[in-house]
Design a protein around this motif. Structure first.
Motif, short mmCIF file in Angstrom:
data_model
loop_
_atom_site.label_atom_id
_atom_site.label_comp_id
_atom_site.label_asym_id
_atom_site.label_seq_id
_atom_site.Cartn_x
_atom_site.Cartn_y
_atom_site.Cartn_z
N MET A 1 0.84 -1.18 0.00
CA MET A 1 0.00 0.00 0.00
C MET A 1 0.88 1.24 0.00
SD MET A 1 -2.99 1.03 2.63
CE MET A 1 -2.37 2.29 3.73
N ALA A 2 0.51 2.23 -0.79
CA ALA A 2 1.26 3.48 -0.85
C ALA A 2 1.10 4.26 0.44
CB ALA A 2 0.76 4.31 -2.03
N THR A 3 2.08 5.09 0.73
CA THR A 3 2.04 5.92 1.92
C THR A 3 1.25 7.18 1.62
OG1 THR A 3 4.20 5.09 2.54
CG2 THR A 3 3.48 7.10 3.63
N GLU A 4 0.46 7.64 2.58
CA GLU A 4 -0.31 8.86 2.39
C GLU A 4 0.62 10.03 2.12
OE1 GLU A 4 -2.99 9.52 5.63
OE2 GLU A 4 -4.02 7.64 5.30
N LYS A 5 0.23 10.88 1.18
CA LYS A 5 1.03 12.05 0.81
C LYS A 5 0.31 13.28 1.32
CE LYS A 5 2.52 14.63 -3.23
NZ LYS A 5 2.52 14.69 -4.69
N GLN A 6 1.00 14.10 2.10
CA GLN A 6 0.38 15.32 2.60
C GLN A 6 0.33 16.34 1.48
OE1 GLN A 6 2.12 16.70 6.22
NE2 GLN A 6 1.30 15.01 7.38
N GLY A 7 -0.69 17.16 1.50
CA GLY A 7 -0.87 18.17 0.48
C GLY A 7 -2.25 18.77 0.59
N LEU A 8 -2.82 19.11 -0.53
CA LEU A 8 -4.13 19.77 -0.57
C LEU A 8 -5.27 18.92 -0.04
CD1 LEU A 8 -4.06 21.55 -4.05
CD2 LEU A 8 -3.93 22.61 -1.79
N ILE A 9 -5.12 17.60 -0.05
CA ILE A 9 -6.25 16.73 0.27
C ILE A 9 -6.85 17.03 1.63
CG2 ILE A 9 -4.86 14.81 1.17
CD1 ILE A 9 -8.10 14.58 -0.96
N HIS A 47 -21.94 14.18 -3.41
CA HIS A 47 -21.56 14.34 -4.81
C HIS A 47 -21.12 15.76 -5.16
CE1 HIS A 47 -21.33 13.78 -9.09
NE2 HIS A 47 -22.06 14.87 -9.22
N GLU A 48 -21.97 16.73 -4.95
CA GLU A 48 -21.64 18.11 -5.36
C GLU A 48 -20.45 18.68 -4.60
OE1 GLU A 48 -23.74 22.45 -5.73
OE2 GLU A 48 -25.00 20.67 -5.96
N PRO A 49 -20.39 18.55 -3.26
CA PRO A 49 -19.20 19.07 -2.57
C PRO A 49 -17.89 18.40 -2.99
CG PRO A 49 -20.98 18.78 -1.01
CD PRO A 49 -21.43 18.15 -2.31
N LEU A 50 -17.90 17.10 -3.25
CA LEU A 50 -16.70 16.43 -3.74
C LEU A 50 -16.29 16.98 -5.10
CD1 LEU A 50 -17.39 12.71 -2.74
CD2 LEU A 50 -15.55 14.15 -1.84
N ALA A 51 -17.25 17.07 -6.01
CA ALA A 51 -16.96 17.57 -7.36
C ALA A 51 -16.49 19.02 -7.32
CB ALA A 51 -18.20 17.43 -8.25
N LYS A 52 -17.16 19.85 -6.55
CA LYS A 52 -16.81 21.27 -6.45
C LYS A 52 -15.39 21.46 -5.92
CE LYS A 52 -18.10 25.39 -3.88
NZ LYS A 52 -19.00 25.89 -2.84
N ASN A 53 -14.96 20.60 -5.01
CA ASN A 53 -13.65 20.72 -4.40
C ASN A 53 -12.57 19.89 -5.09
OD1 ASN A 53 -13.82 22.49 -1.84
ND2 ASN A 53 -15.69 21.25 -1.79
N GLY A 54 -12.93 19.23 -6.18
CA GLY A 54 -11.94 18.48 -6.95
C GLY A 54 -11.43 17.25 -6.24
N VAL A 55 -12.31 16.59 -5.50
CA VAL A 55 -11.93 15.36 -4.79
C VAL A 55 -12.66 14.18 -5.42
CG1 VAL A 55 -11.99 14.15 -2.57
CG2 VAL A 55 -11.56 16.62 -2.62
N GLU A 91 -6.16 17.14 -6.98
CA GLU A 91 -5.35 17.43 -8.17
C GLU A 91 -3.84 17.50 -7.95
OE1 GLU A 91 -6.66 21.56 -6.70
OE2 GLU A 91 -7.59 19.60 -6.90
N ASP A 92 -3.37 17.73 -6.73
CA ASP A 92 -1.91 17.77 -6.53
C ASP A 92 -1.32 16.37 -6.30
OD1 ASP A 92 -2.69 17.21 -3.92
OD2 ASP A 92 -1.45 18.76 -3.02
N GLY A 93 -2.17 15.34 -6.38
CA GLY A 93 -1.70 13.98 -6.18
C GLY A 93 -1.74 13.51 -4.74
N SER A 94 -2.08 14.41 -3.82
CA SER A 94 -2.17 13.99 -2.42
C SER A 94 -3.43 13.16 -2.21
CB SER A 94 -2.14 15.19 -1.48
OG SER A 94 -3.23 16.05 -1.71
N PHE A 95 -3.39 12.29 -1.21
CA PHE A 95 -4.51 11.40 -0.94
C PHE A 95 -4.51 10.97 0.51
CE2 PHE A 95 -0.94 8.77 -2.13
CZ PHE A 95 -0.98 7.71 -1.23
#
Length: 119
Positions: A1-9, A47-55, A91-95
């Motif tokens: 499993m990949a390690t969580e990446k800090q960022g915009l998420i 749905h809408e809040p996820l889409a609006k925030n790019g998640v 969008e920055d690849g963080s998750f």
């Protein structure tokens, strides 16, 4: 499993949570008389809040088990447990990842649908 990446998420998930707010238990099980929030209520609210925030998210079934259990009346019900990992990305690849376990019993055939392999 990949390690969580800090960022915009982290900021994006916080924004989604503030937009969604409370999801009420507006549905009622008539037979056992209890209120609940349905999965469609949660999906519709998110749905809408996820889409609006790019998640966006993906899921992976980690474990699934189904088997019969006897009922008091002598019949059988299916007892199902499932463990799922959800991964939320932006969008920055963080998750971030989260795992959830679900459990249900059903006398119908809904759980018997064939699953396609995840590998």
């Amino acid at each position: 499993m990949a390690t969580e990446k800090q960022g915009l998420i982290y900021a994006k998930i916080a924004a989604v949570m503030s937009e969604v707010g409370h999801i009420g238990k507006n549905r009622e099980n008539q037979q056992q008389r209890y209120s609940f929030r349905g999965i469609d209520d949660a999906f519709n609210a998110l749905h809408e809040p996820l889409a609006k925030n790019g998640v966006f998210y993906t899921n992976t079934v980690l474990a699934h088990h189904a088997g019969p259990v006897p009922t008091k009346s002598g019949g059988q019900m299916m007892h199902v447990t499932i463990t799922v990992r959800y991964t939320f990305f932006c969008e920055d690849g963080s998750f971030i990842t989260s795992e959830a376990r679900g459990e249900a019993m059903d006398s119908g055939t809904k759980q018997r649908a064939k699953r396609s392999p995840t590998r």
